[in-house]
Design a protein around this motif. Structure first.
Motif, PDB file in Angstrom:
ATOM      1  N   TYR A  84       0.826  -1.195   0.000  1.00 33.54           N
ATOM      2  CA  TYR A  84       0.000   0.000   0.000  1.00 33.54           C
ATOM      3  C   TYR A  84       0.866   1.252   0.000  1.00 33.54           C
ATOM      4  O   TYR A  84       1.917   1.297   0.632  1.00 33.54           O
ATOM      5  CB  TYR A  84      -0.880   0.041   1.257  1.00 33.54           C
ATOM      6  N   ILE A  85       0.394   2.275  -0.655  1.00 33.25           N
ATOM      7  CA  ILE A  85       1.008   3.603  -0.594  1.00 33.25           C
ATOM      8  C   ILE A  85       0.118   4.451   0.307  1.00 33.25           C
ATOM      9  O   ILE A  85      -1.095   4.542   0.074  1.00 33.25           O
ATOM     10  CB  ILE A  85       1.111   4.252  -1.984  1.00 33.25           C
ATOM     11  N   PRO A  86       0.677   5.060   1.352  1.00 34.83           N
ATOM     12  CA  PRO A  86      -0.156   5.873   2.257  1.00 34.83           C
ATOM     13  C   PRO A  86      -0.861   7.006   1.505  1.00 34.83           C
ATOM     14  O   PRO A  86      -0.249   7.715   0.710  1.00 34.83           O
ATOM     15  CB  PRO A  86       0.843   6.439   3.265  1.00 34.83           C
ATOM     16  N   GLN A  87      -2.122   7.142   1.765  1.00 38.68           N
ATOM     17  CA  GLN A  87      -2.889   8.237   1.172  1.00 38.68           C
ATOM     18  C   GLN A  87      -2.478   9.561   1.813  1.00 38.68           C
ATOM     19  O   GLN A  87      -2.047   9.607   2.958  1.00 38.68           O
ATOM     20  CB  GLN A  87      -4.383   7.989   1.359  1.00 38.68           C
ATOM     21  N   TYR A  88      -2.619  10.609   1.052  1.00 31.76           N
ATOM     22  CA  TYR A  88      -2.317  11.972   1.509  1.00 31.76           C
ATOM     23  C   TYR A  88      -0.876  12.093   2.009  1.00 31.76           C
ATOM     24  O   TYR A  88      -0.593  12.813   2.970  1.00 31.76           O
ATOM     25  CB  TYR A  88      -3.324  12.437   2.565  1.00 31.76           C
ATOM     26  N   GLY A  89       0.018  11.379   1.343  1.00 36.54           N
ATOM     27  CA  GLY A  89       1.437  11.513   1.635  1.00 36.54           C
ATOM     28  C   GLY A  89       1.858  10.990   2.989  1.00 36.54           C
ATOM     29  O   GLY A  89       2.969  11.267   3.440  1.00 36.54           O
ATOM     30  N   GLY A  90       0.993  10.256   3.664  1.00 40.58           N
ATOM     31  CA  GLY A  90       1.320   9.747   4.994  1.00 40.58           C
ATOM     32  C   GLY A  90       1.048  10.745   6.104  1.00 40.58           C
ATOM     33  O   GLY A  90       1.286  10.463   7.278  1.00 40.58           O
ATOM     34  N   PHE A  91       0.516  11.912   5.746  1.00 43.07           N
ATOM     35  CA  PHE A  91       0.131  12.882   6.773  1.00 43.07           C
ATOM     36  C   PHE A  91      -1.149  12.404   7.439  1.00 43.07           C
ATOM     37  O   PHE A  91      -1.872  11.569   6.908  1.00 43.07           O
ATOM     38  CB  PHE A  91      -0.061  14.273   6.166  1.00 43.07           C
ATOM     39  N   CYS A  92      -1.448  12.952   8.597  1.00 47.41           N
ATOM     40  CA  CYS A  92      -2.652  12.552   9.327  1.00 47.41           C
ATOM     41  C   CYS A  92      -3.885  12.780   8.448  1.00 47.41           C
ATOM     42  O   CYS A  92      -4.164  13.904   8.027  1.00 47.41           O
ATOM     43  CB  CYS A  92      -2.782  13.341  10.625  1.00 47.41           C
ATOM     44  N   THR A  93      -4.583  11.707   8.186  1.00 47.07           N
ATOM     45  CA  THR A  93      -5.767  11.772   7.328  1.00 47.07           C
ATOM     46  C   THR A  93      -6.795  12.760   7.855  1.00 47.07           C
ATOM     47  O   THR A  93      -7.398  13.510   7.088  1.00 47.07           O
ATOM     48  CB  THR A  93      -6.388  10.364   7.187  1.00 47.07           C
ATOM     49  N   TRP A  94      -6.991  12.789   9.158  1.00 43.84           N
ATOM     50  CA  TRP A  94      -8.001  13.676   9.729  1.00 43.84           C
ATOM     51  C   TRP A  94      -7.702  15.135   9.417  1.00 43.84           C
ATOM     52  O   TRP A  94      -8.608  15.923   9.121  1.00 43.84           O
ATOM     53  CB  TRP A  94      -8.117  13.458  11.232  1.00 43.84           C
ATOM     54  N   GLY A  95      -6.445  15.519   9.477  1.00 42.37           N
ATOM     55  CA  GLY A  95      -6.076  16.893   9.135  1.00 42.37           C
ATOM     56  C   GLY A  95      -6.438  17.237   7.703  1.00 42.37           C
ATOM     57  O   GLY A  95      -6.887  18.343   7.414  1.00 42.37           O
ATOM     58  N   ILE A  96      -6.276  16.287   6.808  1.00 47.16           N
ATOM     59  CA  ILE A  96      -6.580  16.522   5.397  1.00 47.16           C
ATOM     60  C   ILE A  96      -8.090  16.522   5.148  1.00 47.16           C
ATOM     61  O   ILE A  96      -8.610  17.364   4.424  1.00 47.16           O
ATOM     62  CB  ILE A  96      -5.917  15.444   4.509  1.00 47.16           C
ATOM     63  N   VAL A  97      -8.817  15.588   5.756  1.00 45.58           N
ATOM     64  CA  VAL A  97     -10.229  15.405   5.404  1.00 45.58           C
ATOM     65  C   VAL A  97     -11.205  16.248   6.215  1.00 45.58           C
ATOM     66  O   VAL A  97     -12.334  16.452   5.781  1.00 45.58           O
ATOM     67  CB  VAL A  97     -10.652  13.916   5.502  1.00 45.58           C
ATOM     68  N   ALA A  98     -10.788  16.742   7.392  1.00 48.58           N
ATOM     69  CA  ALA A  98     -11.788  17.356   8.272  1.00 48.58           C
ATOM     70  C   ALA A  98     -11.394  18.683   8.906  1.00 48.58           C
ATOM     71  O   ALA A  98     -12.272  19.385   9.392  1.00 48.58           O
ATOM     72  CB  ALA A  98     -12.169  16.376   9.386  1.00 48.58           C
ATOM     73  N   GLU A  99     -10.134  19.024   8.937  1.00 52.33           N
ATOM     74  CA  GLU A  99      -9.733  20.264   9.616  1.00 52.33           C
ATOM     75  C   GLU A  99      -9.634  21.396   8.601  1.00 52.33           C
ATOM     76  O   GLU A  99      -8.602  21.609   7.979  1.00 52.33           O
ATOM     77  CB  GLU A  99      -8.417  20.053  10.364  1.00 52.33           C
ATOM     78  N   TYR A 100     -10.759  22.116   8.440  1.00 51.93           N
ATOM     79  CA  TYR A 100     -10.867  23.220   7.482  1.00 51.93           C
ATOM     80  C   TYR A 100     -11.078  24.543   8.208  1.00 51.93           C
ATOM     81  O   TYR A 100     -11.817  24.602   9.179  1.00 51.93           O
ATOM     82  CB  TYR A 100     -12.102  23.028   6.586  1.00 51.93           C
ATOM     83  N   GLY A 101     -10.469  25.588   7.681  1.00 55.08           N
ATOM     84  CA  GLY A 101     -10.791  26.934   8.104  1.00 55.08           C
ATOM     85  C   GLY A 101     -10.633  27.241   9.582  1.00 55.08           C
ATOM     86  O   GLY A 101     -11.272  28.138  10.097  1.00 55.08           O
ATOM     87  N   CYS A 102      -9.806  26.504  10.260  1.00 47.98           N
ATOM     88  CA  CYS A 102      -9.602  26.726  11.688  1.00 47.98           C
ATOM     89  C   CYS A 102      -8.219  27.356  11.875  1.00 47.98           C
ATOM     90  O   CYS A 102      -7.220  26.765  11.457  1.00 47.98           O
ATOM     91  CB  CYS A 102      -9.689  25.387  12.434  1.00 47.98           C
TER      92      CYS A 102
END
Length: 84
Positions: free
Chosen positions: A1-19
């Motif tokens: 497997y290749i880590p999605q989103y470059g191996g960064f924390c998925t939650w930061g990419i998918v849910a942490e907006y505009g904060c």
């Protein structure tokens, strides 16, 4: 497997907006994923900083992946290396 989103924390990419506390962008992708906190969804591996955000992700993985893929494509429109 290749880590999605470059191996960064998925939650930061998918849910942490505009904060202001989490100003993630294509030049600051948030914290690295913790290699011991992960899930496989649709034959892809996603890493998380901690278990609590992984559990949040698992409540609606399809919705969060759609958000993350859109965000990633906006940051890196011609690079699919880390989001295949």
């Amino acid at each position: 497997y290749i880590p999605q989103y470059g191996g960064f924390c998925t939650w930061g990419i998918v849910a942490e907006y505009g904060c202001p506390r989490f100003p993630w962008s294509n030049s600051c992708l948030g914290p690295n994923g913790n290699w011991s906190v992960w899930t496989i969804y649709n034959d892809k591996i996603y890493f998380f900083l901690m278990d609590t955000v992984k559990e949040s992700f698992l409540k609606d993985p399809a919705g969060y992946v759609a958000n993350g893929d859109d965000r990633w494509a906006g940051w890196f429109p011609t690079d699919t290396t880390f989001s295949t």
